[in-house]
Design a protein around this motif. Sequence first.
Motif, short mmCIF file in Angstrom:
data_model
loop_
_atom_site.label_atom_id
_atom_site.label_comp_id
_atom_site.label_asym_id
_atom_site.label_seq_id
_atom_site.Cartn_x
_atom_site.Cartn_y
_atom_site.Cartn_z
N ILE A 70 0.85 -1.19 0.00
CA ILE A 70 0.00 0.00 0.00
C ILE A 70 0.89 1.24 0.00
O ILE A 70 1.73 1.40 0.87
CB ILE A 70 -0.92 0.04 1.24
CG1 ILE A 70 -1.73 -1.25 1.35
CG2 ILE A 70 -1.84 1.25 1.19
CD1 ILE A 70 -2.55 -1.34 2.62
N ASP B 216 -1.52 6.02 0.92
CA ASP B 216 -2.74 5.92 1.73
C ASP B 216 -2.87 7.06 2.73
O ASP B 216 -3.93 7.29 3.29
CB ASP B 216 -2.75 4.57 2.46
CG ASP B 216 -3.97 4.38 3.35
OD1 ASP B 216 -5.05 4.89 2.98
OD2 ASP B 216 -3.85 3.74 4.40
N ILE C 123 -2.88 0.29 -3.90
CA ILE C 123 -2.72 -1.10 -3.48
C ILE C 123 -2.26 -1.94 -4.66
O ILE C 123 -2.88 -1.93 -5.72
CB ILE C 123 -4.03 -1.69 -2.91
CG1 ILE C 123 -4.44 -0.96 -1.64
CG2 ILE C 123 -3.86 -3.17 -2.62
CD1 ILE C 123 -5.65 -1.55 -0.96
#
Length: 212
Positions: free
Chosen positions: A12, A15, A134
């Motif tokens: 990830i 974020d 992702i």
Amino acid sequence: MIDECLVAEFRIDGDDCPLARATTSVPVTIDASAPQLRADGNVLLHFTAPPDDRLPDVLDEDDTIRYLHVTRTDDAYTYRCLSKHPCVVHELVDVGFLVESMQYSDGGATMRGAVVGNEVLRGVMEKAGQTVGIQLQRVYPLRTDEESTIGRAWELTSAQEESLEVAYEMGYFDLPRTITAEDVATELGISKSAFLERLRRAQHSVYGVLFG
């Protein structure tokens, strides 16, 4: 009953998670338990990191972190807190991803978990494709020895156990040593410093069990 269980790892980035942000300011690797989502949307976090007094200060100054508690030892700092930032991992949890471990470093996170069956995997992959930042790192069938008692017996995280296993299989512990830490880290898909940190923590856990 579903016979097939798969292990998947995702990376990830972007974020804006407070733990990821903190690793851009403080060069440490954070090992976190699966975040616990509350009914009000806030997230309970439990994680550890190498001793570094800069990390508590950075987290304490973050407006999205509340009720920060730090337990300090010579080997690691253990953190518990509430995060007001929604965790993107729950988007994958909602479609069947079972989070087993998360690691934050270099401004991002790597999460590892299980997916029961290919149908659920397709749903997880579809959701991951819709979620910015992702990326799937790898996916493989859960081996019959994947849930062995090794990690539990020696108090290792899954990431630490995997690092030791890969290092051993590559010959990192052979004498004379022909494999470098950077070679093992490349095979694991992590940085050299992250591998050495996992190795140090794994050794500490093993020695702690051996010598009480």
